[in-house]
Design an enzyme around this catalytic site. Structure first.
Site, PDB file in Angstrom:
ATOM      1  N   GLU A 251       0.886  -1.176   0.000  1.00 37.19           N
ATOM      2  CA  GLU A 251       0.000   0.000   0.000  1.00 37.19           C
ATOM      3  C   GLU A 251       0.912   1.209   0.000  1.00 37.19           C
ATOM      4  O   GLU A 251       1.490   1.557   1.029  1.00 37.19           O
ATOM      5  CB  GLU A 251      -0.896  -0.013   1.248  1.00 37.19           C
ATOM      6  CG  GLU A 251      -1.893  -1.152   1.288  1.00 37.19           C
ATOM      7  CD  GLU A 251      -3.034  -0.996   0.294  1.00 37.19           C
ATOM      8  OE1 GLU A 251      -3.141   0.067  -0.347  1.00 37.19           O
ATOM      9  OE2 GLU A 251      -3.810  -1.952   0.140  1.00 37.19           O
ATOM     10  N   CYS A 285      -2.137   9.187   2.166  1.00 40.87           N
ATOM     11  CA  CYS A 285      -1.858   8.647   0.833  1.00 40.87           C
ATOM     12  C   CYS A 285      -3.005   8.931  -0.135  1.00 40.87           C
ATOM     13  O   CYS A 285      -2.793   9.125  -1.323  1.00 40.87           O
ATOM     14  CB  CYS A 285      -1.613   7.149   0.938  1.00 40.87           C
ATOM     15  SG  CYS A 285      -2.912   6.311   1.851  1.00 40.87           S
ATOM     16  N   GLU A 381       4.499  13.062  -4.865  1.00 40.18           N
ATOM     17  CA  GLU A 381       3.720  13.064  -3.618  1.00 40.18           C
ATOM     18  C   GLU A 381       4.396  13.968  -2.595  1.00 40.18           C
ATOM     19  O   GLU A 381       5.535  13.720  -2.195  1.00 40.18           O
ATOM     20  CB  GLU A 381       3.635  11.637  -3.067  1.00 40.18           C
ATOM     21  CG  GLU A 381       2.715  11.548  -1.868  1.00 40.18           C
ATOM     22  CD  GLU A 381       2.687  10.158  -1.246  1.00 40.18           C
ATOM     23  OE1 GLU A 381       3.758   9.561  -1.073  1.00 40.18           O
ATOM     24  OE2 GLU A 381       1.579   9.688  -0.925  1.00 40.18           O
TER      25      GLU A 381
END
Ligand code: NAD
Length: 482
Positions: A251, A285, A381
């Site tokens: 993940e 996330c 990110e």
């Protein structure tokens, strides 16, 4: 019994708090003040060996319990979490930095993971496959054995529960390696598991940094791996899992787009985009990192989101402001660097950007306009409260921009035209798509990424597939044989 915060924590192996094999301790601090909360023993690779050994030893006994009994025990963990929810939320808020109301939501979510999977314990059915009158063919679903789980620092308690609960219900034992800046709630969870009747050795916790993490993910006594964290570390985990051919659930990160169509309810779009990017100081996330806004409503959207960003209060998580500090100094530097990069790349800083003059690692809600899709702030990110707002002229362009990133974790569409919204939801390349909301779904719904956002699904019944392997048993019923 309620949880008792301590100023010194040991490892949790075989149902006991034990010393690490060296005297090394690290300090976990309150990111709002820099004050020390506790010293925590650092697990070495030798300690990881001990934890894996304890988990292996407990494995047969845990598998021999009936599914119904496993379910009852796991359900009691949910009750223990609820009994201690306020204390756990307070501890998590100090250790992670998040507002205590958000920590309370995380703790409730953790309780739900144990409650939800407890109910599935006695429903993990196989199937029978028709092969003709003289054959019986059945599948049984079996646990892997020892599950090694590596957890990040943004939702320490919730994500530990997200992996541990389905692993236990499926009949696995677990070794958890929490993140070094947020180790405390996982240690308390292990203790609550013991109080709930989880047998010794079934849940073990080895705090520390990359060294015990790498030792756990490379360990040949670990049968399944669940990793949540960044792409580079996920790649390293996958490489070491290749050595031992260990199945791995990854993940990883995201760079997610909220697409705001011209017919969107603008209040709704602004409300959810702000929640999507500023909750947990953007350290999520699945955050709404990029707002892709139709050019006809771009200026109005921008004005409203800036107004909302400027209304946020900042403070220590335990004061329950709208936004707390970033979790640790290195991450704070990374987010501040990205803001500088955005300015250098030519984006317009509409609000925020400048850390306030106060102690602690605070970055205010930050909004960039005039963002080109290929800029680094629109591609990489940031994992902070930094929104990039990008205009588009038609639906096709919006989908192209949304999908032109390395990640595929979440996405969202704001539109009042249900046909259009659903068609676009199908076109967005991501594991989860939200329509007219953000952070949709819940404990019961599968969550995971496409592309570099990962492999496999957590949450929902699908998560159980990561913790169970199928065995096929075929039986010869033909009496004429032999
Ligand atoms: P990270 O990759 O730096 O660390 C994650 C964990 O891995 C930590 O416990 C760390 O100590 C451990 N680790 C470090 N090096 C290791 C190694 N070589 N081998 C094994 N373990 C090692 O990530 P982070 O900075 O803690 O977390 C932020 C990242 O996590 C972001 O990219 C975010 O998007 C991602 N994330 C994803 C999800 C999801 O569900 N997809 C959820 C939360 C966070």
């Amino acid at each position: 019994m309620s949880i008792t915060e301590k100023d010194r924590y040991q490892l949790f192996i075989g149902g006991e708090h034990v010393e690490a094999s060296t005297d090394e301790y690290f300090t976990t601090t309150d990111p709002a003040t820099g004050d020390s909360i506790a010293r925590v023993a650092t697990a070495t690779p030798a300690d990881v060996d001990r934890a894996v050994e304890a988990a292996r030893e407990a494995s047969a006994m845990w598998q021999e319990k009936t599914p119904a009994e496993r379910g009852r025990i796991v359900h009691r963990v949910a009750e223990k979490i609820r009994d201690n929810a306020d204390d756990l939320a307070h501890l998590e808020s100090r250790d992670q930095g998040k507002p205590v109301t958000q920590a309370r939501t995380d703790v409730e979510g953790a309780a739900r993971f144990f409650e939800y999977y407890a109910g599935a314990a006695d429903k993990l059915e196989g199937k029978s496959i028709p092969l003709g009158q003289d054959k019986l063919d059945v599948t049984v679903r079996e646990p892997y054995g020892v599950s090694g789980q590596v957890v990040p620092w943004n939702f320490p308690f919730n994500l530990t529960a997200r992996g541990v609960a389905p692993a236990l219900v499926a009949g696995n034992t677990v070794v958890v390696k929490p993140a070094p800046t947020t180790p405390l709630s996982a240690l308390h969870l292990a203790e609550l598991c013991r109080e709930a009747g989880v047998p010794d050795g079934v849940v073990n916790v080895v705090p520390g940094g990359s060294e015990p993490g790498a030792a756990l993910t490379a360990h040949d006594g670990v049968d399944q791996l669940t990793f949540t964290g960044s792409v580079p570390t996920g790649q390293a985990v996958m490489e070491s899992a290749a050595e031992t051919i260990t199945p791995v659930t990854l993940e990883l990160g995201g760079k997610n787009s909220a697409i705001v169509m011209p017919d969107a309810d603008l209040d709704e779009a602004v409300f959810w985009t702000a929640i999507g990017i500023f909750t947990n100081a953007g350290q999520i996330c699945s955050a709404a990192d990029r707002a892709l806004v139709h050019e006809s409503i771009y200026d109005e959207f921008l004005e409203r989101i800036v107004e909302r960003a400027e209304s946020y209060t900042l403070g220590p998580g335990t004061d329950d402001p709208d936004m707390g500090p970033l979790n640790h100094a290195e991450h704070f530097e990374k987010v501040v660097d990205y803001i500088d990069i955005g300015v250098t790349e030519g984006a317009t800083l509409e609000t925020g950007g400048e850390p306030p003059e106060r102690e602690g690692q605070f970055v205010p809600p930050t909004v960039f306009s005039d963002v080109e899709p290929e800029m680094r702030i629109a591609q990489e990110e940031i994992f902070g409260p930094v929104l990039t707002v990008i205009p588009f002229s038609d639906r096709e362009e919006a989908i192209t921009i949304a999908n032109d990133v390395d990640y595929g974790l979440t996405g969202g569409v704001f539109s009042q035209d249900v046909k259009q919204a659903l068609a676009m939801a199908r076109e967005v390349d991501a594991g989860s798509v939200y329509v007219n909301e953000w952070f949709g779904g819940s404990t019961e719904t599968p969550f995971g990424g496409t592309k570099k956002s990962g492999i496999g699904r957590e949450k929902g019944l699908e998560a159980l597939d990561s913790y169970l392997q199928t065995k096929n048993i075929s039986v010869n019923l033909d009496e004429r044989d032999g």
